[in-house]
Design a protein around this motif. Structure first.
Motif, mmCIF file in Angstrom:
data_model
loop_
_atom_site.group_PDB
_atom_site.id
_atom_site.type_symbol
_atom_site.label_atom_id
_atom_site.label_comp_id
_atom_site.label_asym_id
_atom_site.label_seq_id
_atom_site.Cartn_x
_atom_site.Cartn_y
_atom_site.Cartn_z
ATOM 1 N N ASP A 20 0.817 -1.225 0.000
ATOM 2 C CA ASP A 20 0.000 0.000 0.000
ATOM 3 C C ASP A 20 0.848 1.272 0.000
ATOM 4 N N VAL A 21 2.009 1.239 -0.642
ATOM 5 C CA VAL A 21 2.888 2.404 -0.649
ATOM 6 C C VAL A 21 3.446 2.655 -2.042
ATOM 7 N N ILE A 22 3.829 3.917 -2.250
ATOM 8 C CA ILE A 22 4.573 4.323 -3.445
ATOM 9 C C ILE A 22 5.880 4.915 -2.955
ATOM 10 N N ILE A 23 6.987 4.402 -3.438
ATOM 11 C CA ILE A 23 8.285 4.840 -2.948
ATOM 12 C C ILE A 23 9.078 5.529 -4.052
ATOM 13 N N GLU A 24 10.010 6.375 -3.637
ATOM 14 C CA GLU A 24 10.962 7.005 -4.556
ATOM 15 C C GLU A 24 12.351 6.535 -4.171
ATOM 16 N N VAL A 25 13.076 6.005 -5.154
ATOM 17 C CA VAL A 25 14.388 5.400 -4.894
ATOM 18 C C VAL A 25 15.464 6.130 -5.678
ATOM 19 N N ASP A 26 16.555 6.449 -4.995
ATOM 20 C CA ASP A 26 17.730 7.039 -5.630
ATOM 21 C C ASP A 26 18.550 5.911 -6.240
ATOM 22 N N PRO A 27 18.669 5.827 -7.588
ATOM 23 C CA PRO A 27 19.393 4.714 -8.196
ATOM 24 C C PRO A 27 20.898 4.739 -7.922
ATOM 25 N N GLY A 28 21.405 5.901 -7.512
ATOM 26 C CA GLY A 28 22.835 5.979 -7.222
ATOM 27 C C GLY A 28 23.203 5.335 -5.900
ATOM 28 N N HIS A 42 -5.239 1.816 5.061
ATOM 29 C CA HIS A 42 -6.035 1.888 3.838
ATOM 30 C C HIS A 42 -6.812 3.184 3.703
ATOM 31 N N ASP A 43 -6.683 4.076 4.667
ATOM 32 C CA ASP A 43 -7.270 5.402 4.491
ATOM 33 C C ASP A 43 -6.528 6.182 3.415
ATOM 34 N N VAL A 44 -5.248 5.886 3.230
ATOM 35 C CA VAL A 44 -4.437 6.579 2.227
ATOM 36 C C VAL A 44 -4.490 5.814 0.910
ATOM 37 N N LEU A 45 -4.010 4.574 0.907
ATOM 38 C CA LEU A 45 -3.999 3.746 -0.302
ATOM 39 C C LEU A 45 -4.274 2.296 0.072
ATOM 40 N N ASP A 64 -6.529 4.029 -6.754
ATOM 41 C CA ASP A 64 -6.571 3.431 -5.418
ATOM 42 C C ASP A 64 -7.529 2.237 -5.479
ATOM 43 N N SER A 65 -7.011 1.122 -5.945
ATOM 44 C CA SER A 65 -7.838 0.044 -6.479
ATOM 45 C C SER A 65 -8.819 -0.554 -5.479
ATOM 46 N N GLU A 66 -8.330 -1.047 -4.356
ATOM 47 C CA GLU A 66 -9.226 -1.726 -3.420
ATOM 48 C C GLU A 66 -10.193 -0.759 -2.748
ATOM 49 N N ASN A 67 -9.864 0.526 -2.725
ATOM 50 C CA ASN A 67 -10.802 1.521 -2.206
ATOM 51 C C ASN A 67 -11.822 1.961 -3.256
ATOM 52 N N GLY A 68 -11.670 1.464 -4.485
ATOM 53 C CA GLY A 68 -12.630 1.768 -5.539
ATOM 54 C C GLY A 68 -12.710 3.244 -5.878
#
Length: 223
Positions: A20-28, A42-45, A64-68
């Motif tokens: 239930d998260v979206i992350i940002e990753v530094d490839p370096g 699930h209030d957020v995602l 936000d699929s399961e929250n429709g």
């Protein structure tokens, strides 16, 4: 992980569905430098798909699929700045893609309803393709306007009209139940048809129970 995009700063945005998260990753450095959402919150995602980052405004549009619902979140605060759940008579069921277009419309892939729709800034459907029988696009996953990429300079939700209220717990449970029923019943069957079948099944169960009770009473009477 169901989606990955490279951002303007060179980092990668990844949608980690089961957490239930979206992350940002530094490839370096391989370090996670930002997280939107929280596992189990699930209030957020809730099992989200295909976020579209609007970098110029610091927001992201997410299925936000399961929250429709489709939500646009402020990346820093996680506050919802725009939300769309579909018409009351035909709500979204497990949407899995949403793209904000340059004209301010939002293109949505509504998987369990076997349709793709485009809504304007007021939340009105201005175009849709639906396939109730699932013969052409059963459980569609993603849709794009040809020639239009996921751009970062599109209008943010703060410039759109706020649309529809969050469904209550009872309505949410009914929507999820109707969505899950499509794994059992034909894809053209929606909530009214499912409730009709449920009513028939309950009626048959009641008649069976009445028959058992009547038979038991007759046996007792003979004794």
């Amino acid at each position: 992980m169901n989606d990955i995009d490279q951002l303007e700063n060179g980092n990668f945005q990844m949608s980690i569905r089961n957490f239930d998260v979206i992350i940002e990753v530094d490839p370096g450095t391989d370090e996670i430098v930002d997280v939107v959402g929280e596992p189990g919150n699930h209030d957020v995602l809730d099992k989200q798909h295909n976020p579209h980052r609007i970098e110029d405004q610091g927001t992201m549009v997410v299925a936000d699929s399961e929250n429709g619902r489709i939500v646009e979140l402020d990346i820093e605060s996680e506050e919802r700045v725009w939300r769309y759940t579909g018409p009351a008579s035909d709500p979204l069921q497990w949407p899995r893609d949403a793209d904000r277009l340059p004209n301010g419309n939002t293109l949505i892939t509504d998987s369990r309803n076997n349709r793709v729709l485009e809504v304007d800034p007021d939340g009105e459907i201005v175009w849709q393709f639906d396939d109730l029988d699932g013969e052409v696009i059963p459980l569609p996953y993603e849709a794009d306007r040809i020639g239009i990429d996921e751009r970062s300079d599109v209008p943010p939700g703060t410039e759109l009209t706020a649309v529809d209220d969050e469904p209550g717990p009872v309505e949410s449970a009914i929507r999820k139940g109707a969505a899950m029923a499509q794994y059992v019943f034909p894809t053209w069957m929606h909530l009214p048809q499912v409730l009709h079948i449920a009513g028939i099944a309950l009626g048959a169960l009641w008649l069976c129970a009445e028959g058992v009770i009547l038979g038991w009473r007759r046996i007792r009477a003979r004794r």
